[in-house]
Every structure is written in structure tokens, then in C-alpha cells.
Design an enzyme around this catalytic site. Structure first.
Site, mmCIF file in Angstrom:
data_model
loop_
_atom_site.group_PDB
_atom_site.id
_atom_site.type_symbol
_atom_site.label_atom_id
_atom_site.label_comp_id
_atom_site.label_asym_id
_atom_site.label_seq_id
_atom_site.Cartn_x
_atom_site.Cartn_y
_atom_site.Cartn_z
ATOM 1 N N HIS A 1 5.526 6.420 -2.653
ATOM 2 C CA HIS A 1 6.831 6.988 -3.019
ATOM 3 C C HIS A 1 6.651 8.456 -3.379
ATOM 4 C CE1 HIS A 1 7.482 2.691 -4.772
ATOM 5 N NE2 HIS A 1 7.657 2.697 -3.476
ATOM 6 N N CYS B 1 0.820 -1.212 0.000
ATOM 7 C CA CYS B 1 0.000 0.000 0.000
ATOM 8 C C CYS B 1 0.853 1.261 0.000
ATOM 9 C CB CYS B 1 -0.929 0.001 1.211
ATOM 10 S SG CYS B 1 -0.045 0.169 2.778
ATOM 11 N N ALA C 1 3.145 1.766 2.952
ATOM 12 C CA ALA C 1 4.348 0.932 2.835
ATOM 13 C C ALA C 1 5.368 1.594 1.915
ATOM 14 C CB ALA C 1 3.989 -0.455 2.319
ATOM 15 N N ARG D 1 12.659 -4.569 5.824
ATOM 16 C CA ARG D 1 13.110 -4.549 4.456
ATOM 17 C C ARG D 1 14.630 -4.571 4.353
ATOM 18 N NH1 ARG D 1 13.419 -0.827 0.448
ATOM 19 N NH2 ARG D 1 12.702 -1.562 -1.570
#
Lengths: 460, 547
Positions: free
Chosen positions: B199, B66, B69, B100
Site C-alpha cells: 500500500h 504480499c 498484492a 477482489r
């Protein structure tokens, strides 16, 4: 130096949680749903929730974790998620063909107020649910409870949707194992089998989340509790619910819905809790404890006596889920160890009282806290103020263990960096022996590392 | 599935595989997926049009995550000295807690590093009912009292957007009160259709609230930024080593191994280089418009790609000394790479791969596979847009749908004080004619012309399984959610979001690491044991064999 900014002065916090000792409800509901045979867990909300939950469970089990999502976008958040769920239901049955879709909500769909049963009814009326297939649901807003209560919610849904009473007892005992590993569920079944007891375990993730590598992939393996067994749970002679937090609600619902009497026990971790489990099984099923089980018990007592000197008085810090911690603390106290700092992010008033009760014989104050702000940051600060010899908790404890140079035994959820929990149980007498072995190895490895050469011992 | 890899080694026609995949879908789903699955062929002139960056179909097991994230996990995750507070129930903060493999390397053991911490407002039901602003304000204060960071960032999760907490106003208020930079991201998970929206939101806010705050340019004659590099598995460490060896100054990385101060002085660079086109190409554009810094696409995944990228940077600065130094570094580094490549080639040549990763990785890693003599049979992006597949030339043709329109676009213009054109138009044109192309990316499909291959956007688990059954690739690359279902099928699976236990794979040392890792995987014995001996042999009659 990984947690270099953690200082010993404890400042009371009201708003900021740092390094949480819990996560959110939906992941628990998702895990529980894998314990139903042929079940597709479905996350009703944004696709990020489902992705995160699948990733976390995958990293913990190292297994495929197949679950679907309603993939909300901004429109669904404004107009509601009905259209998304309806099309999801149609797609899931067409493409993956599960027996059951187990829907759980997320903070998004809860805040909007989507009514899952109404949407599921609509799907059925529109012919989107093939005959013989089921949709169940539970509400798991992430701003209530924790992953443990989410697990409990889905187990309760299994009773709510499936359990039926025909009025004729089937001679079986229901065992609700609580949030334990697939290996633990397997061990509980083995113990019941050794006792000669006909039992239904639900949920049962053994064989689902610790499957073999065979060159074939089956999204729905022949494992998990079949729907027929969940239906028959309403005709059982009794239910043993292991763990107040994860299992009791479902057992009580089964009692009120189908008049199946229940007993709520602690998780059978350690000697005394396993004793109570075996003794209750014996009483409920009207059977005797076989020699094989007594033999395992005796072996455990033997190991404790052989290694008691290395355990006595050792201070331990614990973090995890309430049902797990209550049984673990009792086990440590029975070993004459000192569990002195204990946190659980899962709320529940009885927790602190139970821990106080169990640790009373230590004759010293014990730090215990649960709920919001009972986090690993606080636990770390407590350890800076009174150091411990051992930490027991999930993988995230490795930061503290490294910074404080204290051995860590991994236990709980999630374990992201070591194998074993999927395959080797920590419940029952055998499980207690494994736990004991891990504790002793951690302490003795540390001793072997630290001892001066002149006292370095070959024979322990 | 009837289309299976033939014993002779001939591969099935991707068009046939596509139609077999689509056959199982309900008609509406099949129509949509048909536009997201295209095939490339050696004779194609321009890449076919692919549908990308559109909503995931509910109920279909997507690889995507999503917006939150993408924002908190991907972009801000690898930055060590900002206290990142997730405003929402506990889950989102918990799951984005260093999952991550973000790595970082503080300057000294005492330097700030909050990456191993997880901060959350852990909203409870009363905060949903009565609003969470009070709790957020208190959480920022507590974070400040405990850690005294230079900046605090706030990330909104789904319910925060619904109940309408004004995270930006509270951040402004706390910024004023505490005297440190506090800023917020409206990155609720439901926005957009994938991580890509996150982003965008992250980059825009960093650009708005941090970039340009510090005019001190670091020392060095050749100053660049690295955009879209996230230090997975230590990639940034290797790139930093190479740049330093070449005498190139890295002003800022967005955002691998980065710090707040790096972002603040990013505008003092003289060239921007873009690694992951998807996650950050618009920041490169904004840096050019506002500060006059041109940008080029680079790729440090693959030894040849690394050499090419270094040469391109050197060419841009038009400095003989730098050009020579870069050549010396390449000459120094390549023998070890060649030796490692020669060693694995006999065992990797002719093997096949599939890549379904992120927003440029499914493209970049094909370079490494090519170097090992391996062919990519199928590839696609988890959250790419059409330009990532077809190249930037299609950007004007991309239709902006409702989901993208909800993502904030910021308008920038030349900064009155700080704008400085690094090159004249004439210089840029000359460099272009010499092969340094600016603002250019040809996309994934241009590099997949060699053989008929399926290019698939937003792959899902069912399609992955069908691809594997049809082609039996020697290796499959994707993320953690896909890893074990692929491995159950007996195919090694390499994570390229977090590299499993490996890395770095960038640069020259990284290429060597990758060759060895892939050699290990495609030649691993373990998958040959998937079947027991008795499962491979015909049934015996019910007599003992020695009878």
C-alpha cells in the site's frame, strides 16, 4: 462491453500477455500435493505466492486449502531461505503434524538457488523431522512451463521420493489421473473397480478437496493416496498415465526407477478416449469389460444419436490445459461439432500437431496456438473474426461470452462461479454424458431464447 | 481444548484461551505470538501494547499476502483507466486479475476500463537469465499500440527485484517516447512483512507521479477526497450517492471507482477524509504538508458512523446551508435503516462475532454489529500496525525495523505554487474544540473496552480454529482462505475483504444490506444440519424400532 478495448485486428505480440490462458507452476504442485494422504503443501518463497495459490484453489473448490509458506522477507532474498525453511519444518510438524511436507519452490527461491534437498537433510540431521515423517520436494520456478507442468513435477516427486521396488509384483495397476477434478479421480477409481482391477491412483484429491460439512474440521481427512500406496507403486504390474503433460513424466520415471511398464493415454474425456482407457485397462489387467461398463457406453452413444441435430456443425472455441483440450477436441469432433479456435497457455510442441491431427477430418483450417502469448485476448480476436456458437473454458471466459453473446460451458481451471465440477465428473462415459448435457443445455437454452415465437418449440 | 463455551452462555476468559493457544507452539514461537495476542477489558485505561507489523513466522499458516498484492491488487486494482502491467512470471498477474471484486462505473459505455484485463510480461527463464528489461520495454510499447491509454503502470514481482531490472528507468524512457504517463512500482513480494508495504509503495508512487498534475478543480463549494476507500462490493457507489445528495463534491477516491484524472487533481480538494487508516494515513499527511489540506478520520461503515462522518464533514466547512442539508439527508435516510434494524434486532441481539480482516475493517464493522445488538469477542488485523490498534499517539514510539526501513519514505514540503492553507491554525483549534478532531485515530482497541476480548495480530489458521472452538461465535468474518475451514466447523463465515456475493455495506443503504445479510447468516438453517439425526441420538440396539 467488459472487454470493450479488444479489436479484431490481430497484432503479433512478442512481449505482452493479455488475459492469460495459464498460470504458474507452484499452484499445480500445491494441488497435486493435496492428493497425498496427510500432506501439507509448503510454498518456499514469499508468503504472497502461498496466499494467492490458496485463494485460487479455495475459490475453485470452495473447500479449506491449508498450505504453509516460508514467508521470505528481504533478508531471506539476500541470504537465502534456509533458515526460513528450517524453522517452517519445525513449526509445521509441531503445530499441524502432517505425515508429509511437500515443498515446492517459487520464482524467488529458484532465482536465489535454494537447494531444497540439502535443507531437508539438514532439518532431518537437526532432529526437526519426526520419525516416520517425510519431506518431499519439486522445483517449480514460475518462469518455466505452467500450472500443468508444476502439477506434473509434484507427481514426479511422489515417484522419486516414495516408489520402491521389492522385486515382487503386487498385482496392482497404477493410474496417474492427471490434472482433473476430485470428482474425476473418484470416477476413474469407480471404473477401475467395475472392471475388477486392483489399482492405486495417485495423486487422489477426492475426499480432500470435495469433503463434507460435518461440524468438525480435519486438516488431513482420511483421503488421498497413503504413503504406503505410493511406496508400493514400484511393485505394480503397470502404470497408466492419463495425459502427456500432467502424468507422463512420473510414469516414465517409475518405469526407469522400478521397471514398472507404462502406457501414456489421453485423458478419458469423451467417447473414443474413454474407449481407449477401458480397453487398455482390460489389456493391462487381463480382464474383460463388464456389462455395466458397456451399458454406460451404450447410453452415451444413445444420447449422442438422440441429439445429434443440435450439435452438428456447431462452431466451438476452446481454452484450457493441453491434456484436457486434446481429449475435449476429439470428443467435439466425434459429435460432428467444429472446434475451430483453440488456445492453451501451457507450452509444448506436440500440442498443435495433435490438435491438427484430431481436427483434420473437419476439412478446414483450425486456429490453434499454445505457449506464451497464446492467451484469451488472442482467442477473443479470433472469435471476432470468425464467430462461434459455443465457448468452452474456465470462468474467465465469461467476459468474452457476455460481450460476444455466446453461450459458455465452464470447464477447466479455475471455475469460480458455478458448483458441480468438484462433485460430478466429466471423465468416463458418465462424465461424457454430463459434458454433453451441459453443451446441449447451453445450445438449446440459447435457441429457446432466440427463436421467434412462431417457431418456439415445446418438443425437442 | 479444555476452555470451552459454557452452556450457561458465560464466555471463557480470553487470557486462558491465549495460554491454551500458546501451549502448542515451540517456545520461540510462543514468545513472539504472546506479544501479538493481547486482551482488552472494561477497566483498561489505555490499550495494552501489541506487537504488530512484524515478520510472519515461517510455517505458520498466516492470513497475510504480499507487497505486490497490496500494491497492484488493493490500491491500483480499483482504478479503471490505467493499464497495469505486471512485470514478472505469469502467476502474480493472473492471481491479481479482478479477484477482489473491484467494481467500477465508467462514465459512458465507451469510456476506458481496463479492469477486466490482465496484462503481464509473462517472463520466461531466458528473461531471468539475460534480464527482462527488453521484454518490458516491448510490452509497454505493445500495450500502447493496442490500447492508447492515458497512463501505464508497471509492477515488479519478486524475481525482477533480484535480477535488478530497472523498471523505473524503462518507465521514464517509455514515458518520454510515448508521451503518456508511465510509472513503476518496486513492489516485489518479499518486501516488508505484509500487504501493508505494498500500500505504502503504491500510494507513494501515485503521489509522486500523478497527484498534482492537473490543477482544474471540479465545480462545487465543498470539495473533499475519500482516502482508503476501495469500492468493495460497490461501497463507493453508495458513498458517492450520499455525498452528492448532501451537495459535497468528491474530487477523488483513493482508489475505489477512481480514474487517473481524479488522482491528478486530488490536491484541489479542501478536506481529506480517511477511511482505511492503515493503507493511506501517510498520504493524508503528505497532502496536508504539500498542499495544505487538513484531514479527518471518517467511517462510512455503520449507519451511526455514516451520520457522524457526514456531520463532521459539514462541521468542517462551517456552512449553515450544508449543515442543514446533511441533517435533512440523515433524517431522510434513517427511517429505512431503523425499520430494517428493528426487523432484525430480535434475531440478532446477543449474538457474537469475530473479525479478522485487513487494516481497518476489523474495526469499522464492529459498528454495524453493535447496531444489531451483537458483541465482538475477538478481533485483529491482517496487516495492521500498532497505531491501528492503539491509536496514533503511539506513532512516535514505534520502532522501525529492518523490514520497514526497506520501504521507501518520501519527504514532502509545501508546494511553492499549489500550497494553500485551507484553515488558519486558529480555525483548526476552534473546530477541534467543537469536536472535529484532525489527524486523529484512536485505534481498534479503544472501541473494544466493553467486554473482555482477545485482540490478535496476524491471526493464523490454527489460532482461528482454537478461538472458534473456545467461543463458538455466531459469525466469523475474515477472507476467502479462512472461509471454508470455519464453515466446516459449523460456523457461518462472512468475507469482509470481498463481501462474498453481498454489498454494498457502506452508508445507509449498505447498513440495511448488512443487517439483512448477517440476519440470514446467523439464522441460517444449514449449519443445524451438520449432524445427521442418527448422529445426535444414542446408539440403538440391533433390533428394528417397530419390533
Amino acid at each position: 462491453m467488459l472487454l470493450r478495448h479488444t479489436k479484431p485486428d490481430v497484432m503479433e505480440r512478442t512481449a505482452l500477455t493479455i488475459n492469460p490462458a495459464k498460470t504458474c507452476q507452484p499452484i499445480g504442485a500445491m494441488y497435486a500435493a493435496f492428493g497425498i494422504r496427510g500432506c501439507m503443501p509448503h510454498s518456499h518463497g514469499s508468503q504472497g505466492c502461498c496466499a494467492y495459490h490458496r485463494s485460487a484453489l479455495t475459490r475453485h473448490y470452495k473447500e479449506p486449502v491449508s498450505a504453509t509458506t516460508s514467508s521470505f522477507t528481504e533478508g531471506s532474498s539476500v541470504f537465502g531461505g534456509q533458515a526460513n525453511l528450517l524453522s517452517a519444518i519445525e513449526n509445521i510438524f509441531t503445530i499441524y503434524n502432517p505425515d508429509v511436507i511437500a515443498v515446492h519452490t517459487t520464482c524467488l527461491s529458484e532465482t536465489i538457488g535454494d537447494d531444497i534437498p540439502q535443507i531437508a537433510d539438514k532439518a532431518a540431521k537437526e532432529g526437526k523431522v519426526p520419525s516416520g515423517k517425510h519431506i518431499i520436494h519439486c522445483n517449480t520456478p514460475s518462469y518455466v512451463g505452467s500450472h500443468v507442468t508444476g502439477f506434473a513435477g509434484m507427481v514426479k516427486a511422489m515417484v522419486h521420493y516414495f516408489a520402491q521396488s521389492t522385486g515382487k509384483r503386487n498385482g496392482s495397476v497404477n493410474i496417474i489421473p492427471g490434472w482433473v477434478e476430485p470428482s474425476d479421480m473418484e470416477e476413474i477409481k469407480r471404473l477401475a473397480g467395475l472392471m475388477g482391477i486392483k489399482s492405486t491412483l495417485f495423486p487422489d484429491t477426492s475426499g480432500v478437496l470435495n469433503g463434507p460439512l460435518t461440524g468438525e474440521y480435519r486438516m488431513f481427512p482420511d483421503a488421498g493416496t497413503p504413503v504406503s500406496a505410493l511406496q508400493a507403486a514400484g511393485d505394480a504390474v503397470g502404470t497408466l498415465a492419463l495425459g502427456e503433460w500432467a502424468s507422463a513424466e512420473a510414469a516414465r520415471l517409475l518405469d526407469s526407477k522400478c521397471k514398472v511398464p507404462c502406457k501414456v493415454l489421453d485423458l478419458p474425456i469423451g467417447l473414443a478416449a474413454t474407449d481407449r482407457f477401458i480397453d487398455t485397462l482390460r489389456t493391462v489387467a487381463g480382464t474383460t469389460v463388464p456389462d455395466s461398463v458397456e451399458f454406460e457406453r451404450g447410453q452415451l452413444v444413445d444420447v449422442i444419436s438422440d441429439y445429434h441435430q443440435w450439435l452438428y456443425g456447431k462452431k466451438v472455441a476452446l481454452v484450457g490445459d493441453p491434456d484436457q483440450l486434446i481429449a475435449l477436441t476429439e470428443f467435439l469432433v466425434s459429435l460432428d461439432m467444429q472446434p475451430i479456435h483453440i488456445v492453451s497457455g501451457t507450452p509444448g510442441k506436440r500440442f498443435e500437431a495433435r490438435i491438427k491431427e484430431i481436427t483434420e477430418s473437419l476439412g478446414r483450417p483450425v486456429n490453434v496456438r499454445c505457449g506464451a502469448n497464446a492467451d484469451m485476448f488472442l482467442l477473443h480476436q479470433w472469435m471476432l473474426n470468425e464467430p462461434v456458437d459455443l465457448i468452452i473454458g474456465n470462468t474467465y471466459c465469461k467476459y468474452m461470452a457476455r460481450d460476444l453473446d455466446v453461450p459458455l460451458v465452464r470447464h477447466g481451471f479455475p471455475i469460480l462461479d458455478r458448483p458441480g465440477h468438484q462433485y460430478f465428473p466429466t471423465v468416463g462415459y458418465k462424465g461424457a454424458m454430463r459434458l454433453l448435457e451441459k453443451i446441449l443445455s447451453a445450445l438449446l437454452d440459447r435457441k429457446d431464447r432466440d427463436d421467434p415465437e412462431e417457431t418456439f418449440e415445446l418438443v425437442i | 481444548m479444555s476452555v470451552i463455551k459454557k452452556k450457561s452462555g458465560a464466555l471463557p476468559d480470553p487470557e486462558k484461551v491465549k495460554s491454551e493457544i500458546l501451549a502448542k507452539y515451540p517456545p520461540k514461537v510462543a514468545r513472539k505470538r504472546a506479544k501479538q495476542i493481547v486482551t482488552t477489558a472494561p477497566d483498561m485505561e489505555t490499550p495494552p501494547e501489541i506487537m504488530a507489523n512484524v515478520r510472519t513466522i515461517p510455517g505458520i499458516m498466516t492470513m497475510r499476502g504480499c507487497t505486490y498484492a497490496g500494491c497492484k491488487g488493493v490500491i491500483l486494482g480499483p482504478t479503471r483507466d490505467i493499464v497495469n502491467i505486471t512485470h514478472g512470471p505469469i502467476g502474480c498477474g493472473f492471481y491479481s486479475w479482478l479477484t477482489r471484486r473491484n467494481q467500477t462505473r465508467p462514465a459512458t459505455p465507451e469510456s476506458e476500463n481496463f479492469m477486466t484485463y490482465c496484462f503481464s510480461t509473462d517472463m520466461q527463464d531466458e528473461n531471468i537469465i539475460f534480464g527482462g528489461e527488453k521484454k518490458l520495454r516491448a510490452a509497454i510499447q505493445e500495450a500502447y499500440d493496442l490500447f492508447r491509454p492515458k497512463a501505464i503502470a508497471v509492477f515488479s514481482t519478486c524475481p525482477v527485484g533480484l535480477i535488478g531490472d530497472d523498471v523505473h528507468a524503462i518507465s521514464r524512457e517509455m514515458k518520454e517516447k510515448l508521451g503518456i504517463n508511465v510509472f513503476a512500482f518496486s513492489c516485489e513480494g518479499y518486501k516488508g512483512v505484509s500487504q501493508s508495504a505494498g500500500h505504502h509503495i503504491a500510494n507513494n508512487q501515485i503521489f509522486t507521479h500523478v497527484v498534482g498534475k492537473d490543477d482544474t478543480a471540479p465545480e462545487g463549494r465543498f470539495r473533499i477526497t475519500m482516502l482508503g476507500e476501495y469500492n468493495i462490493g460497490g461501497d463507493a457507489f453508495e458513498i458517492e450517492r450520499l455525498l452528492e445528495k448532501c451537495g459535497i463534491t468528491l474530487v477523488a477516491t483513493f482508489s475505489g471507482n477512481s480514474t487517473y484524472d481524479q488522482f491528478a487533481r486530488a490536491h484541489t480538494a479542501d478536506l481529506c477524509t480517511v477511511m482505511c487508516h492503515r493503507s493511506i494515513n501517510y498520504v493524508a499527511d503528505m497532502l496536508e504538508t504539500k498542499y495544505g489540506i487538513p484531514w479527518i478520520k471518517v467511517n462510512f461503515i455503520g449507519a451511526k458512523a455514516t451520520a457522524k462522518s457526514l456531520r463532521r464533514i459539514a462541521a468542517y466547512f462551517e456552512d449553515k446551508e450544508l449543515i442543514d442539508r446533511v441533517e435533512r439527508v440523515i433524517a431522510e435516510e434513517m427511517p429505512a435503516v431503523e425499520a430494517a434494524r428493528e426487523a432484525v434486532l430480535p434475531r440478532t441481539t446477543g449474538k457474537t462475532a469475530m473479525l479478522f480482516v485487513g487494516g481497518s475493517r476489523a474495526h469499522h464493522y464492529q459498528e454495524l454489529f453493535k447496531e444489531m445488538g451483537m458483541k465482538t469477542l475477538s478481533a485483529g488485523y491482517e496487516f495492521g500496525h500498532r497505531d491501528d490498534y492503539e491509536g496514533r499517539r503511539v506513532i512516535p514510539d514505534i520502532k522501525v525495523d529492518a523490514d520497514s526501513r526497506n520501504i521507501e519514505e518520501i519527504e514532502v514540503s509545501a508546494d511553492e505554487k499549489r500550497f494553500r492553507a485551507r484553515k488558519t491554525g486558529e480555525q483548526l483549534r476552534r473546530l477541534e474544540s467543537e469536536g472535529v478532531s484532525f489527524k486523529e485515530y484512536e485505534g481498534l482497541m479503544a472501541d473494544m473496552k466493553d467486554n473482555p476480548a482477545a485482540v490478535i495480530d496476524d491471526l493464523n489458521q490454527y489460532e482461528a480454529e482454537k478461538l472458534v472452538e473456545a467461543y463458538r461465535p455466531d459469525i466469523f468474518c475474515a477472507g476467502i482462505k479462512e472461509k471454508f475451514s470455519i464453515q466446516k466447523l459449523g460456523i457461518p463465515m462472512k468475507q469482509l475483504h470481498s463481501y462474498d456475493s453481498g454489498g454494498p455495506y457502506a452508508g445507509f443503504t449498505g447498513a440495511v444490506n448488512f443487517y439483512k445479510e448477517i440476519d440470514r447468516l446467523v439464522n441460517s438453517k444449514v449449519f443445524a444440519y451438520a449432524k445427521a439425526p442418527w448422529q445426535k441420538n444414542p446408539e440403538l440396539s440391533a433390533t428394528y424400532v417397530w419390533e
